[in-house]
Structures are given as structure tokens and as C-alpha cells.
Design a protein around this motif. Structure first.
Motif, mmCIF file in Angstrom:
data_model
loop_
_atom_site.group_PDB
_atom_site.id
_atom_site.type_symbol
_atom_site.label_atom_id
_atom_site.label_comp_id
_atom_site.label_asym_id
_atom_site.label_seq_id
_atom_site.Cartn_x
_atom_site.Cartn_y
_atom_site.Cartn_z
ATOM 1 N N GLN A 31 0.820 -1.201 0.000
ATOM 2 C CA GLN A 31 0.000 0.000 0.000
ATOM 3 C C GLN A 31 0.861 1.262 0.000
ATOM 4 O O GLN A 31 2.053 1.222 0.324
ATOM 5 C CB GLN A 31 -0.933 -0.032 1.206
ATOM 6 C CG GLN A 31 -1.908 -1.210 1.167
ATOM 7 C CD GLN A 31 -2.761 -1.306 2.421
ATOM 8 O OE1 GLN A 31 -2.252 -1.199 3.536
ATOM 9 N NE2 GLN A 31 -4.055 -1.500 2.230
ATOM 10 N N PRO A 32 0.270 2.431 -0.374
ATOM 11 C CA PRO A 32 1.044 3.682 -0.401
ATOM 12 C C PRO A 32 1.716 4.006 0.932
ATOM 13 O O PRO A 32 2.783 4.624 0.962
ATOM 14 C CB PRO A 32 -0.023 4.727 -0.752
ATOM 15 C CG PRO A 32 -1.053 3.966 -1.513
ATOM 16 C CD PRO A 32 -1.087 2.610 -0.890
ATOM 17 N N SER A 33 1.116 3.583 2.047
ATOM 18 C CA SER A 33 1.697 3.834 3.374
ATOM 19 C C SER A 33 2.926 2.972 3.643
ATOM 20 O O SER A 33 3.660 3.203 4.615
ATOM 21 C CB SER A 33 0.646 3.552 4.449
ATOM 22 O OG SER A 33 0.238 2.182 4.401
ATOM 23 N N GLY A 34 3.135 1.954 2.809
ATOM 24 C CA GLY A 34 4.236 1.026 3.022
ATOM 25 C C GLY A 34 3.820 -0.263 3.677
ATOM 26 O O GLY A 34 4.634 -1.182 3.825
ATOM 27 N N ASP A 35 2.565 -0.349 4.090
ATOM 28 C CA ASP A 35 2.061 -1.571 4.724
ATOM 29 C C ASP A 35 1.824 -2.659 3.678
ATOM 30 O O ASP A 35 1.382 -2.376 2.558
ATOM 31 C CB ASP A 35 0.761 -1.291 5.468
ATOM 32 C CG ASP A 35 0.956 -0.342 6.642
ATOM 33 O OD1 ASP A 35 2.078 -0.326 7.185
ATOM 34 O OD2 ASP A 35 0.013 0.402 6.973
ATOM 35 N N GLN A 72 2.171 0.913 -4.213
ATOM 36 C CA GLN A 72 3.616 0.900 -4.443
ATOM 37 C C GLN A 72 4.032 -0.325 -5.244
ATOM 38 O O GLN A 72 5.031 -0.293 -5.963
ATOM 39 C CB GLN A 72 4.363 0.912 -3.102
ATOM 40 C CG GLN A 72 4.312 2.223 -2.349
ATOM 41 C CD GLN A 72 5.262 2.240 -1.171
ATOM 42 O OE1 GLN A 72 6.351 1.654 -1.212
ATOM 43 N NE2 GLN A 72 4.862 2.906 -0.094
#
Length: 411
Positions: A31-35, A72
């Protein structure tokens, strides 16, 4: 050949239904948050993989579609991984690119709409990418043997200078770039050497491709024709439609391009020809008289095709072309011509048959993966052979057309 071409649309009718099928495999999205969220990802053709990610947390949940601007990246457990990267060019287009190597210098691959591969390279995971290009062009060059300028094919390597600049801080790899071809295994080795040299470690490198072997079972129908030349009369013999079945191996060596594979098969087929016609008797006291002829040819054979298969796409449906050589072992033969002349009775002559034969094969088909077990195939193939009888002028011009279904066990 016309019959063969008429069968190809039937294969094409299967493609839309296969394309509509999902091919979910265990995987993840970044995900965009890096999760990282794990679940199942739909694996389709490479052209679709670069534009869209279809994800579901579990097999019973709703599917969510993501475009490159929304993630991502994503990937498959124990398989391919994709990153969302902006492509070089005037338009700010993003795409999911397959990750081949990550490190101080990263390498990516995608398959374009025309089924051509494109390699991209750049610094780290976020910097601008460069398209690696190798192309052939025609130039006018002086030909010493003819004493004038002629058109000559020349290969250009623009990608070499881009890689040399990208890896300028590691002199050890520069010698490898000078004579390099744009091939995946060569690129992987170069990026691995450079990342070890520049950063001391390799963040990621796609696993080396291993040889894959699949076992196939096949069956279908077969139609064939022969040309008979007898007593200066030429006629075409058409066999009754018969069954064809057998087994095979599909081998994809690690050093092959991932769209190429070798196919070896052993197929059993029985051909039965029978025709009654009128023909002239040549030679002897009966020369010039019309006679009724009855030809019977029965051939039981084992076909041994050795083929190279090219698969155009990967995903829910995989069209392919294949071509190669076919050897035949005729295990049982019976061939004779019965000539009946009014008032003179019937004369029967046996035709001596070959025990082996040789020919070529051209085929087209569709392969549909069925999870981790294997894949289903449907194909049409045409064959041509050198001859069937010992005296090649008697029975020649053998041609065959087959429509086969098969299943290959193995990924």
C-alpha cells in the motif's frame, strides 16, 4: 492447408471465455503507506499485469482493482514481484514493472502491447528510469567484394552507454558492458556484480530460471490424404477420420527464453484409405483399356514429433505456435490395388510400404492454466510427409490434419 486455416477461428472462439476466467494466486499488495496486505492476486497476461492489480484478502471476499497510481507494488508468493514506477517519456505514465534486481541500481521488465519486452534501469527504487534499447538498422556501407556501397544490417547498442554511466562508480563492471547483448541473464549477472561492488549487498535479484518439465496426455481426431500414381493415372486417396492419442513432454530449459519450450511426443494413429475409380491400363495386351480399380491402404503408425513452441502471452489464456519435425514408425501396413478388366477378371497387386517416414509439422493452439496442477491445451496441426511406399511414385504427397485436446501436468 485451407482446412487447417478454417480450424483456427474455432481456437479463437475459446480465447474470450478463457480470458474472462480469473487466475488468483497467493500474493500481496504494498500500500502507499508502506504496509503489506496479504491475500490473493489475479495473475493474467503480462500486458494486463502492468496496468492493473486485482486483489482479494481471501477467496470468499470481494475483489478490489488497483491501478499503478494506487499502490507501491504487488507480487505473488514465491513468484514474480511488481513495483509501480513512472516510465520515461513526455507523458507521466505509471506502470507495474516486474522487478528483476533491486539495489544501488535496479532492473525492471515489462511486456508491451505488441508483445515485445522492454527493460528499464535506474538508481535505487524511486529515481528516474531509463529504457534500455538494442536495435537493428540498415546502413549503406562499402562492400569490398563488389566494389560499391550496399545495404548492410548493423546492430546498435544505445543501452551500453546508459549502463556505463549508471555504473560509472564501479570500474570492475565496465569491461562487461563493452560487448554486452540485451539479454536477461546477462543483465541479471551485471546488476548483481554492480550492486555487490557499489553497495556491498544485493537487495533483491529474481531467482535463476530453472528447467521445467511437464508431462502431457493428448487425444483427438486426424484426417489425412495420399496421392496415388498407378498406370499413369493419378488419384487422391482420403482416409476416414480416425482417432489420434498419445503422450508427450514439454521441456523449458533454464537457458531458453521464457516464451520458448521444446515439445517431444509419441502419438498413435491408424489411417484407412479406400477408393474405387476408373483408370486406363498401360502396357501388355490390355494396354489402353478402361478398368475399374479398387485401392485399399491401411497404415498403423507411431508419430514422433519434435517441436519448438512459442507462447505469445502468459496469464489466463496462452496462445502458441509450434513447428518442427515428425518421424513415423509404421508398425502395421496393408496396401493393394485390385484391377478389374471386363472379360479378363481381377488382378491384385500388393504395394510395398515403408517402415519409417519423415515430415514436418506446423500447429497453433491455446493453453489454459488450471491452477498449480497444470494446463489444458486445444490445438490444430498440419503435417506433410515425404512418402509412404517404397516406390515413392506410387504413394506420395501424404498430408495430415489433426485437432487435439490435451492436458499437461506441471507448472
Amino acid at each position: 492447408m485451407r482446412t487447417f486455416l478454417r480450424l483456427l477461428p474455432a481456437l479463437c472462439l475459446v480465447a474470450p471465455a478463457a480470458l474472462a476466467q480469473s487466475n488468483f494466486k497467493p500474493g500481496y499488495i504494498l500500500q502507499p503507506s508502506g504496509d503489506t496486505l496479504r491475500g490473493e492476486v489475479d495473475y493474467r497476461s503480462e500486458q494486463r499485469n502492468r496496468k492493473l492489480c486485482r486483489f482479494r484478502p481471501a477467496s470468499t471476499t470481494t475483489v478490489t482493482e488497483y491501478q499503478p497510481e494506487q499502490l507501491q507494488g504487488y507480487g505473488f508468493s514465491g513468484g514474480r514481484n511488481y513495483q509501480s514506477r513512472q516510465l520515461p517519456g513526455a507523458t507521466a505514465e505509471k506502470a507495474f514493472l516486474q522487478v528483476l534486481a533491486l539495489g544501488n541500481a535496479s532492473l525492471y521488465l515489462t511486456v508491451q502491447a505488441d508483445d515485445r519486452e522492454a527493460y528499464y534501469a535506474g538508481r535505487q527504487n524511486t529515481g528516474p528510469l531509463q529504457l534500455l534499447v538494442q536495435r537493428d538498422t540498415t546502413i549503406m556501407a562499402y562492400n569490398q567484394s563488389v566494389g560499391r556501397e550496399t545495404k548492410t544490417m548493423q546492430r546498435l547498442y544505445p543501452f551500453r552507454s546508459k549502463l556505463a554511466a549508471l555504473m560509472s562508480d564501479c570500474p570492475k563492471v565496465q569491461a562487461s558492458i563493452v560487448n554486452m547483448e540485451l539479454r536477461e541473464q546477462k543483465l541479471l549477472q551485471l546488476f548483481s556484480d554492480y550492486n555487490t561492488c557499489a553497495g556491498g549487498s544485493v537487495q533483491y535479484s529474481v531467482p535463476e530460471t530453472r528447467t521445467k518439465v511437464g508431462v502431457s496426455v493428448l487425444g483427438g481426431s486426424y484426417q489425412s490424404t495420399l496421392t496415388q500414381r498407378y498406370d499413369e493415372t493419378e488419384t487422391e486417396l482420403k482416409a476416414a477420420r480416425s482417432s489420434i492419442f498419445g503422450v508427450g513432454l514439454v521441456v523449458q530449459p533454464g537457458f531458453f527464453h521464457h516464451k520458448l519450450s521444446a515439445v517431444v511426443q509419441a502419438l498413435y494413429v491408424k489411417q484407412e484409405y479406400e477408393k474405387t475409380y476408373q483408370g486406363l491400363v498401360s502396357g501388355g495386351l490390355l494396354g489402353g483399356q478402361m478398368a475399374q480399380r479398387h485401392t485399399v491402404v491401411n497404415i498403423t503408425s507411431i508419430r514422433l514429433p519434435l517441436l519448438v513452441r512459442y507462447t505469445f502471452l502468459q496469464g489466463g489464456v496462452r496462445p502458441y505456435l509450434q513447428a518442427g519435425l515428425v518421424g513415423t514408425l509404421q508398425t502395421q501396413t496393408d496396401a493393394r490395388v485390385e484391377t478389374e478388366v471386363p472379360r479378363f477378371g481381377t488382378d491384385t497387386r500388393e504395394i510395398e510400404m515403408r517402415t519409417t517416414g519423415f515430415g514436418g509439422l506446423l500447429g497453433a493452439g491455446i493453453s489454459i492454466p488450471t491452477g498449480n496442477v497444470g494446463s489444458l491445451q486445444l490445438e490444430a496441426r498440419a503435417e506433410w510427409f515425404d512418402g509412404s511406399s517404397q516406390a515413392t511414385k506410387i504413394l506420395s504427397g501424404a498430408r495430415g490434419l489433426g485437432l487435439l485436446a490435451g492436458y499437461t501436468f506441471g507448472k
